[in-house]
Design a protein around this motif. Structure first.
Motif, PDB file in Angstrom:
ATOM      1  N   SER A 110     -62.377 -11.583  -4.302  1.00  0.00           N
ATOM      2  CA  SER A 110     -62.069 -12.775  -5.097  1.00  0.00           C
ATOM      3  C   SER A 110     -63.353 -13.329  -5.687  1.00  0.00           C
ATOM      4  O   SER A 110     -64.451 -13.011  -5.233  1.00  0.00           O
ATOM      5  CB  SER A 110     -61.386 -13.823  -4.235  1.00  0.00           C
ATOM      6  OG  SER A 110     -62.288 -14.271  -3.258  1.00  0.00           O
TER       7      SER A 110
ATOM      8  N   ALA B 243     -45.751 -10.766  -6.301  1.00  0.00           N
ATOM      9  CA  ALA B 243     -46.433 -10.739  -5.013  1.00  0.00           C
ATOM     10  C   ALA B 243     -47.300  -9.485  -4.902  1.00  0.00           C
ATOM     11  O   ALA B 243     -48.447  -9.547  -4.451  1.00  0.00           O
ATOM     12  CB  ALA B 243     -45.396 -10.789  -3.887  1.00  0.00           C
TER      13      ALA B 243
ATOM     14  N   LEU C 151     -50.376  -9.896  -7.210  1.00  0.00           N
ATOM     15  CA  LEU C 151     -51.346 -10.853  -6.669  1.00  0.00           C
ATOM     16  C   LEU C 151     -52.062 -10.265  -5.471  1.00  0.00           C
ATOM     17  O   LEU C 151     -53.267 -10.455  -5.293  1.00  0.00           O
ATOM     18  CB  LEU C 151     -50.633 -12.155  -6.274  1.00  0.00           C
ATOM     19  CG  LEU C 151     -50.200 -13.028  -7.453  1.00  0.00           C
ATOM     20  CD1 LEU C 151     -49.385 -14.213  -6.945  1.00  0.00           C
ATOM     21  CD2 LEU C 151     -51.406 -13.520  -8.236  1.00  0.00           C
TER      22      LEU C 151
ATOM     23  N   GLU D 209     -54.530 -11.091 -11.680  1.00  0.00           N
ATOM     24  CA  GLU D 209     -53.962 -12.370 -12.061  1.00  0.00           C
ATOM     25  C   GLU D 209     -52.685 -12.137 -12.821  1.00  0.00           C
ATOM     26  O   GLU D 209     -52.579 -11.200 -13.611  1.00  0.00           O
ATOM     27  CB  GLU D 209     -54.962 -13.143 -12.921  1.00  0.00           C
ATOM     28  CG  GLU D 209     -56.162 -13.576 -12.127  1.00  0.00           C
ATOM     29  CD  GLU D 209     -57.092 -14.445 -12.948  1.00  0.00           C
ATOM     30  OE1 GLU D 209     -56.767 -14.685 -14.122  1.00  0.00           O
ATOM     31  OE2 GLU D 209     -58.124 -14.859 -12.397  1.00  0.00           O
TER      32      GLU D 209
ATOM     33  N   PRO E 163     -51.077 -18.745  -9.788  1.00  0.00           N
ATOM     34  CA  PRO E 163     -52.162 -18.356  -8.873  1.00  0.00           C
ATOM     35  C   PRO E 163     -51.649 -17.777  -7.559  1.00  0.00           C
ATOM     36  O   PRO E 163     -52.311 -16.923  -6.966  1.00  0.00           O
ATOM     37  CB  PRO E 163     -52.917 -19.647  -8.638  1.00  0.00           C
ATOM     38  CG  PRO E 163     -52.296 -20.688  -9.470  1.00  0.00           C
ATOM     39  CD  PRO E 163     -51.054 -20.173 -10.074  1.00  0.00           C
ATOM     40  N   THR E 164     -50.507 -18.260  -7.079  1.00  0.00           N
ATOM     41  CA  THR E 164     -50.025 -17.795  -5.781  1.00  0.00           C
ATOM     42  C   THR E 164     -48.567 -17.397  -5.892  1.00  0.00           C
ATOM     43  O   THR E 164     -47.884 -17.713  -6.863  1.00  0.00           O
ATOM     44  CB  THR E 164     -50.142 -18.904  -4.724  1.00  0.00           C
ATOM     45  OG1 THR E 164     -49.254 -19.957  -5.112  1.00  0.00           O
ATOM     46  CG2 THR E 164     -51.552 -19.428  -4.587  1.00  0.00           C
TER      47      THR E 164
ATOM     48  N   ARG F 270     -46.340 -18.577  -4.118  1.00  0.00           N
ATOM     49  CA  ARG F 270     -45.552 -19.792  -4.005  1.00  0.00           C
ATOM     50  C   ARG F 270     -45.269 -20.398  -5.378  1.00  0.00           C
ATOM     51  O   ARG F 270     -44.169 -20.810  -5.692  1.00  0.00           O
ATOM     52  CB  ARG F 270     -46.305 -20.806  -3.140  1.00  0.00           C
ATOM     53  CG  ARG F 270     -45.402 -21.825  -2.526  1.00  0.00           C
ATOM     54  CD  ARG F 270     -46.213 -22.745  -1.670  1.00  0.00           C
ATOM     55  NE  ARG F 270     -46.754 -23.814  -2.480  1.00  0.00           N
ATOM     56  CZ  ARG F 270     -47.053 -25.018  -2.004  1.00  0.00           C
ATOM     57  NH1 ARG F 270     -46.880 -25.268  -0.725  1.00  0.00           N
ATOM     58  NH2 ARG F 270     -47.525 -25.947  -2.779  1.00  0.00           N
ATOM     59  N   ASP F 271     -46.339 -20.398  -6.199  1.00  0.00           N
ATOM     60  CA  ASP F 271     -46.136 -20.945  -7.542  1.00  0.00           C
ATOM     61  C   ASP F 271     -45.105 -20.135  -8.310  1.00  0.00           C
ATOM     62  O   ASP F 271     -44.276 -20.687  -9.045  1.00  0.00           O
ATOM     63  CB  ASP F 271     -47.467 -20.955  -8.298  1.00  0.00           C
ATOM     64  CG  ASP F 271     -48.436 -21.937  -7.671  1.00  0.00           C
ATOM     65  OD1 ASP F 271     -47.971 -23.009  -7.261  1.00  0.00           O
ATOM     66  OD2 ASP F 271     -49.629 -21.607  -7.560  1.00  0.00           O
TER      67      ASP F 271
END
Lengths: 302, 350, 750
Positions: A181, A249, A252, A257, A274-275, A277-278
């Motif tokens: 990262s 998923a 990521l 990205e 970004p995640t 979850r988003d």
């Protein structure tokens, strides 16, 4: 804000008929026998029956529910813990979304484990409140829609990655080599005009004989655009959303990205997620909408 | 180049401002701020001073006890004040009175679309005779800064001001300059006009501890004004109540007003309740709770008490919370929403 | 086969085990109370109730311990026991109670239920089983309640109700996930149930005693006001005994007791205490004995030949002979259980039924064996002289509340007696005597034959046919000639051709010319009671009145004798019995009618003055029962309990700090001033409004105390104890001031 239906007896036929029969027999005996003690005992039994049969209506009416805490996110098919504040003893049966019954046992707070069956935005939790207070002779029920403190975005259950939904591939496809990262120093490069003084790495410059600067960012942004457009039809949309989420998923996890394109009421939205979850939250809100469960007021619910 | 043509930058004449000195890296402005009080003001002295300030304001600004009190609260609690009103209602007089009564310097900036950040904060100018850059402090370097029609200034300028208000310092060309202490910004915005304005963003509104409308004076007050009572004439007669250092001590003393846990919780509950009120898109932030408590402390001082009560919180709730809300309807309904929240939230009783 | 075995091992147990100890204890308590109730009412023998109670307790414990681990084959074994109990029950019922003798079935039923509960208590793993236990206890209580004859049964009912309420509340608490059983929830529910029960009791028609038949030839001329159904009616039956079909409780009779001679010169003071309770198909004059020899001051029995009664169905089971001199009763054995069947038909020619028997009406107390008597109902509906009525049986059960004589009370012609001791003696005049005196608590049941001839039929019966010579002599004998009495009697009965007419004429005359009182001067030695009554005072009670009638009849050559016994006391709808009080002892006259036997006449009923009958509503009953509760021990106890409750309440509600006390006072004052209040109002706001409303008249203003409380709460300031006390007292006055100010405001508005 809580809306609720009227109390109704549940499976009242048998207790009601039995009570009526008992009272009728006793009434006849009391009339015929003329013995006051028979009447008195019969009246006591009748009093207990009346209170026992009608009391739960009052009790269930007086039960108050309020959602105190709920996580902001959930996943379809997985348990979601809704913390409820309760006043009054009752048995709570989450109906929409469904979940196992919980007997409050006089507690002020109970946790309902509901399982949203599909993705969407969950704002209410419909709970069937049952009570047989004070004597446990007959259950009365009432459907209560408890407003959650905030909307719960129910992400679809993640399906398997599907390369077909990746619209514009990055320079590396999903699943290629892992990347670190970007917050730490990635490496050094020769100084270029415009680089800040503070980015010069002096030890390396001395070593190399020319100015070297630290590099914080990746040289090339690897971005994939995932098409999150859901087909019409609830089931198809649900299944597709799961695949999209699984793909995001996977991307990521590979350090790529992701920009997710989804359709909302205001039109298409293409924004990075970004995640996971988003991504789940975006998919939860995206069209077609799907409401959670029948509410007690739409005429279908019972 | 100190100012753009047409920019009205006024400076008060009172020479109480210490020339700014750049901050050493790593220090906070508060620690080395000018005018930092050495000794401590007692709460009873603070209360007397606060009430005297309110009375002075009331003598100058006639017929508006509410806004006067809010202005006094802002001065006493050390928070910034937003005045939402049409021009010509005595805002400038309010600012001048505050500055004069508390012995501080006052400056005034008229907002317009061409106002640059440097017009407010100041610029570094190369002085060839000395061969070095010299910082020319802008109008923000005053104890009381009056910003007229803040919503006419472009967002860049607004955010420069934002930093100044929040951090009590100005950063120009990488150098930080502390603002004089105490520092009170009185900004006005005209809610009626929307054309050619840059509405203040929520974060900036949040920096203002208190907000109040002033409103037109009633007939009686206008007659009194016309007969020479109050206003500029009274302002001319005003003698400073204290030195500016005492003002700083007053602000410090306000922080020592006792706030019971229940009272603080009540303030927090009010702020939280605005988030759940119907018609509210964005409620009050945690910073708002702090502002409410600070204002309640100041209100207690104005009432001659060394402790804040739920009544203090209720008294300042509208002034401290209403301007922060983002609501569905017209912004004029915001005070009503806060009042409703106050009305329905149970207040703690002993 | 294996499946069957498995089913026997663990028959369907799908419900979860019940863990609530309170529920189990309450269920056991309810069942135990039911068994004890049956024991107290004599439905269960001690040898059965004791083990049943032990089994319920032991079984409850066992069930609790094994609730989660079902015992193999237990349920099958218990089911076998149950089947055995049922078999026993049906065999008992078939053997002992063939003809609808419900009492026998009741006892067996109680035993069956007790056994079932005892057996069932070993298998109570789940809540549902415990519910069955509680419901089953209701049947035990119901059975007991049919037998209850006293207010004390209320204690049992209260105990049982408490257990049931607790058990049901515990069941619900267990359903709701093990919530605690809170008094705040149970007490209102119990009170609500009680209120519903009270409403039902008040709404239900009160149990009423069977109606009397007021129709009599003489009724119109009865007591003052005419509303009082005053007459004694000649009633029927053939050769043997009399029927006293009476009205409600008549005059209070002075009375000495049921032994030896009846001395009219003496009078015992008789009170309101209950001497016995009678459960009877209809109210009657319950006869104790008769006297035939009159000495001028006292009645005696000339020659009482006693025959031992025999067991029915054994030696000479034919119960009754037609001449009335001898009849058989049953002795020994458990009461109410032995017995053959219907009493035999009296050997009497069928006669038309009279209007007198009308309205003997419905049956009272289904608990009686052979309750319904169709004959009397039929006669009730039949106009005089239009039909013949078969004699009907009349059951009476006597519960002795205090020790009495050895006389066995009975109505009309007694046929059968279920009696606790082994020997009964019957004399020729129909008096039944036990070998020993009967103590309090004795219970016996008499079956009588009832037939009611009409006045019309009696008018045709004159003479002394059917009487043995000796009896005829005794029943006409006078100690000395009564010339004045005879002259009076002849004058009064002039124009009457029949005995019946003569009797009624004399009754009416006595009714018109004498008054009833129990306070009369004592008789001097040698003075004749009849002469003194008829020609002297003309005041007296039943003994004087009835003796006078008997003597007057004898002077006319009509055989007459004195009868003593009880009239029905007030009917108690709660127990369905007649409470016979000591003052209900009575004396009346029996007159011989050929072909109809001795017929009773009550001249006292014609004499002005009588007491009204008891209330007919349950409220009245409740009040009268409440009035029986001894006040002296109860009131202080209730007072203490109330005081304790008040103290506990006050202690609980006392605010913990002076600040809380002040706050509460100010809040209360605000409520009383009716100033607008809201949740957001601070104490200071409220106080300011209170001060405005009250005009700040108190020694301390509300704002001052509220300010102190707020300062204390928000600054941490604490006043010295004196100041705090003054603040509390000052605040405590505020609500009163607020009330007063509000009253003033309202008044001034008017």
């Amino acid at each position: 804000m809580t809306r609720s239906g009227l109390p109704r007896p549940r499976r009242a036929a048998a207790p009601g008929a039995a009570s009526a029969a008992v009272l009728a027999v006793w009434g006849a005996v009391a009339r015929g026998s003329g013995v006051g003690w028979v009447q008195t005992v019969g009246a006591l039994v009748a009093g207990l029956l009346v209170v026992g049969l009608a009391g739960p209506a009052l009790a269930v009416w007086r039960v108050r529910l309020a959602a105190l805490e709920v996580p902001p996110d959930a996943t379809a098919g997985s348990a979601l813990a809704v913390q409820l504040g309760v006043r009054g003893a009752a048995v709570l049966a989450p109906r929409s979304p469904p979940g196992p019954d919980v007997a409050t046992g006089g507690a002020r707070r109970v946790i309902l484990e509901v399982r949203p069956p599909h993705r969407g935005v969950l704002e209410h939790c419909t709970v069937v409140v049952s009570s047989a207070a004070p004597f446990g002779l007959l259950w009365w029920t009432r459907a209560v829609a408890v407003a959650l403190p905030g909307p719960v975005l129910v992400a679809p259950a993640a399906g398997g990655p599907d390369p077909a939904v990746v619209e514009r591939g990055a320079d590396a496809g999903p699943g290629s080599g892992p990347e670190r990262s970007g917050t730490e120093v990635r490496g050094l490069r020769p100084y270029a005009p415009g680089d800040g003084r503070s980015t010069v790495h002096w030890p390396a410059s001395a070593h190399a004989g020319s100015l070297m600067v630290r590099e914080h960012e990746r040289p090339h942004r690897r971005t994939a655009v995932v098409r999150g457009h859901l087909p019409p039809g609830q089931e198809a949309a649900e299944e597709h959303a799961g695949r999209v989420l699984g793909t995001v998923a996977a991307l990521l996890a590979s350090g790529i990205e992701v920009e997710l394109a989804t359709v909302h009421e205001g039109g298409e939205v293409v924004e990075p997620v970004p995640t996971v979850r988003d991504a789940g939250r975006r998919l939860a809100r995206s069209l077609p909408h799907r409401a959670f469960g029948p509410s007690p007021w739409d005429g279908r619910g019972r | 180049m100190t100012a753009m043509p047409g920019t009205a930058v006024g400076r008060s004449t009172e020479p109480t401002l210490v020339p700014p000195v750049p901050l050493a890296p790593g220090t906070t402005p508060d620690a080395s701020a000018a005018g930092c009080p050495e000794d401590v003001m007692s709460l009873s002295q603070a209360s007397e001073l606060a009430r005297a300030l309110r009375d002075s304001l009331g003598r100058v600004v006639l017929g508006a006890p509410g806004p006067v009190t809010v202005a006094a609260l802002a001065a006493v609690s050390g928070g910034h004040l937003l005045v939402e009103d049409v021009p010509g209602t005595g805002k400038t007089v309010l600012g001048r009175t505050l500055a004069a009564a508390l012995g501080g310097a006052m400056s005034r900036v008229q907002g317009h679309a061409d106002l640059l950040p440097s017009d407010v904060t100041g610029v570094s100018v190369y002085a060839p005779e000395r061969g070095e850059w010299q910082f020319h402090p802008g109008p923000v370097f005053a104890h009381v800064v009056l910003l007229d029609e803040l919503n006419r200034t472009p967002p860049r300028t607004q955010s420069a001001l934002l930093e100044a208000m929040a951090e009590h310092q100005v950063t120009v060309d990488g150098e930080r300059w502390p603002l004089p202490e105490p520092h009170l910004v009185i900004a006005t915005q005209n809610p009626a006009e929307q054309l050619g304005t840059f509405p203040l963003v929520e974060s900036q509104l949040d920096r203002f501890a208190l907000a109040t409308p002033v409103g037109y004076p009633d007939v009686g007050t206008e007659v009194r004004l016309a007969m020479g009572e109050g206003g500029q004439a009274e302002l001319d007669r005003l003698v400073p109540l204290c030195k500016v250092d005492d003002w700083a001590r007053l602000v410090a003393a306000t922080g020592r007003v006792r706030v019971d846990r229940a009272v603080a919780a009540y303030a927090v509950q009010l702020a939280r309740s605005t988030r759940e009120a119907s018609g509210v898109r964005l409620g009050a932030s945690p910073r708002a709770s702090i502002a409410v408590v600070r204002a309640a402390q100041a209100h207690a001082l104005l009432d001659g008490r060394a402790y804040a009560t739920p009544g203090d919180v209720q008294a300042v709730a509208v002034a401290a919370l209403a301007h922060r809300l983002v609501i569905d309807g017209s912004s004029e309904q915001r005070p009503a929403i806060v009042e409703e929240v106050v009305r329905t939230t149970p207040a703690p009783r002993p | 086969m294996k499946a069957l075995l498995g089913l026997l091992r663990h028959p369907g147990r799908s419900l979860p085990p019940e863990h609530s100890l309170l529920l189990r204890a309450s269920a056991a308590g309810a069942v135990g109370t039911g068994i004890v109730a049956c024991l107290l009412q004599g439905l269960l023998q001690a040898w059965m109730a004791g083990p049943a109670l032990a089994a319920v307790a032991a079984g409850g414990l066992w069930s609790y311990r094994r609730r989660a681990r079902p015992v193999p084959y237990l349920r099958a074994a218990l089911a076998g026991l149950m089947i055995g109990a049922f078999t026993w029950f049906f065999m008992t019922v078939a053997a002992d109670a063939p003809a609808g003798a419900l009492t026998a079935v009741e006892a067996a039923l109680a035993a069956l239920f007790a056994i079932m509960q005892a057996v069932h208590s070993f298998d109570l793993p789940t809540r549902r089983d415990l519910g069955f236990s509680i419901a089953g206890s209701a049947t035990l209580i119901a059975l007991a309640s049919t037998q209850a004859v006293s207010i004390d049964f209320g204690l049992v009912v209260a105990l049982w109700s408490t257990f049931v309420v607790l058990g049901l509340a515990a069941a619900w608490a267990s359903m709701a996930g093990g919530a605690p059983v809170r008094a705040a929830a149970v007490v209102p529910a119990a009170l609500a149930a009680l209120a519903v029960a009270a409403v039902i009791v008040l709404v239900l028609p009160a149990p009423a005693p069977p109606a009397f038949a007021p129709a009599s030839p003489a009724s119109g001329t009865g007591g003052p006001g005419g509303s009082q159904p005053s007459h004694l009616v000649p009633a029927s039956s053939s050769a043997s005994l009399q029927t006293a079909s009476a009205t409600g409780p008549t005059g209070v009779g002075g009375y000495l007791g049921f032994a030896g001679p009846l001395n009219t010169a003496l009078r015992a003071s008789l009170g309101n205490e209950v001497v016995l309770r009678v459960r009877a198909d209809r109210p009657s004059y319950w006869l104790a004995e008769t006297y035939d020899a009159w000495s001028g001051q006292s009645w005696t029995q000339s020659a009482r030949a006693l025959h031992p009664a025999t067991r029915a169905g054994t030696t000479n089971g034919g119960p009754v002979t037609s001449d009335g001199t001898r009849w058989e009763t049953v002795t020994g054995g458990p009461p109410l259980v032995v017995g053959t069947s219907q009493p035999a038909e009296p050997a009497m020619p069928t006669r038309a039924a009279g209007p007198v028997g009308a309205g003997s009406g419905s049956t009272a107390g289904s608990a009686h064996p052979g309750a319904a008597s169709d004959g009397s109902d039929g006669s009730a509906a039949t106009p005089a002289g239009t039909g013949a009525s078969a004699p009907s049986t009349d059951y009476q059960t006597f519960y002795l509340a205090s020790s009495g004589s050895n006389l066995v009370l009975h109505a009309s012609q007694a046929m059968l007696v279920w009696f606790p001791t082994h020997r009964l003696y019957v004399s020729a005049d129909g008096t039944i005597e036990s070998a020993q005196a009967l103590g309090a608590g004795s219970v016996y049941t008499v079956v009588s034959s009832v037939q009611t001839p009409s006045p019309a039929t009696l008018r045709g019966a004159n003479g002394t046919q059917g009487l043995t010579a000796g009896v005829r002599t005794e029943d006409l004998r006078l100690p000395h000639p009564y010339p004045r009495v005879a002259a009076l009697a002849r004058r009064v009965t002039a124009g009457q051709s029949s005995v019946y007419g003569a009797v009624t004429a004399l009754e009416r005359w006595i009714g018109r010319h004498t008054t009833y009182t129990t306070s009369i001067p004592t008789l001097a030695a040698g003075q004749d009671a009849v002469a003194q009554f008829l020609f002297g005072s003309r005041r007296g009670y039943c003994e004087q009145i009835s003796t006078s009638l008997a003597v007057m009849l004898r002077t006319l050559g009509i055989p007459a004798r004195e009868a003593v016994g009880y009239v029905p006391g007030p009917y108690d709808p709660l127990t369905g019995t007649y409470d016979v009080l000591a003052k209900d002892a009575h004396a009346w006259v029996q007159v011989w009618f050929p072909g109809y036997g001795w017929q009773s006449f009550d001249p006292t009923a014609y004499v002005p003055n009588a007491t009204p009958s008891s209330g007919s509503s349950l409220q009245g009953v409740v009040l009268s029962e409440l009035s029986r509760i001894p006040l002296v021990p109860t009131m202080p106890l209730l007072g203490l309990l109330g005081l304790a409750a008040v103290l506990v309440r006050r202690h609980r509600r006392r605010p913990p700090t002076w600040r809380a006390a002040v706050t509460r006072s100010v809040e209360r004052a605000a409520r009383r001033s009716r100033v607008p209040t809201g949740p957001s109002d601070t104490l200071g706001t409220l106080a300011a409004r209170v001060d405005v409303a009250t005009g700040a008249r108190g020694p301390v203003t509300a704002v001052a105390v509220a300010g102190a409380a707020e300062r204390s709460a928000w600054e941490g300031w604490e006043p010295d104890p004196d100041t705090a006390r003054r603040l509390v007292y000052g605040a405590r006055r505020l609500p009163r001031l607020a009330s007063r100010a509000r009253a003033r405001a309202i008044l001034s508005r008017r």
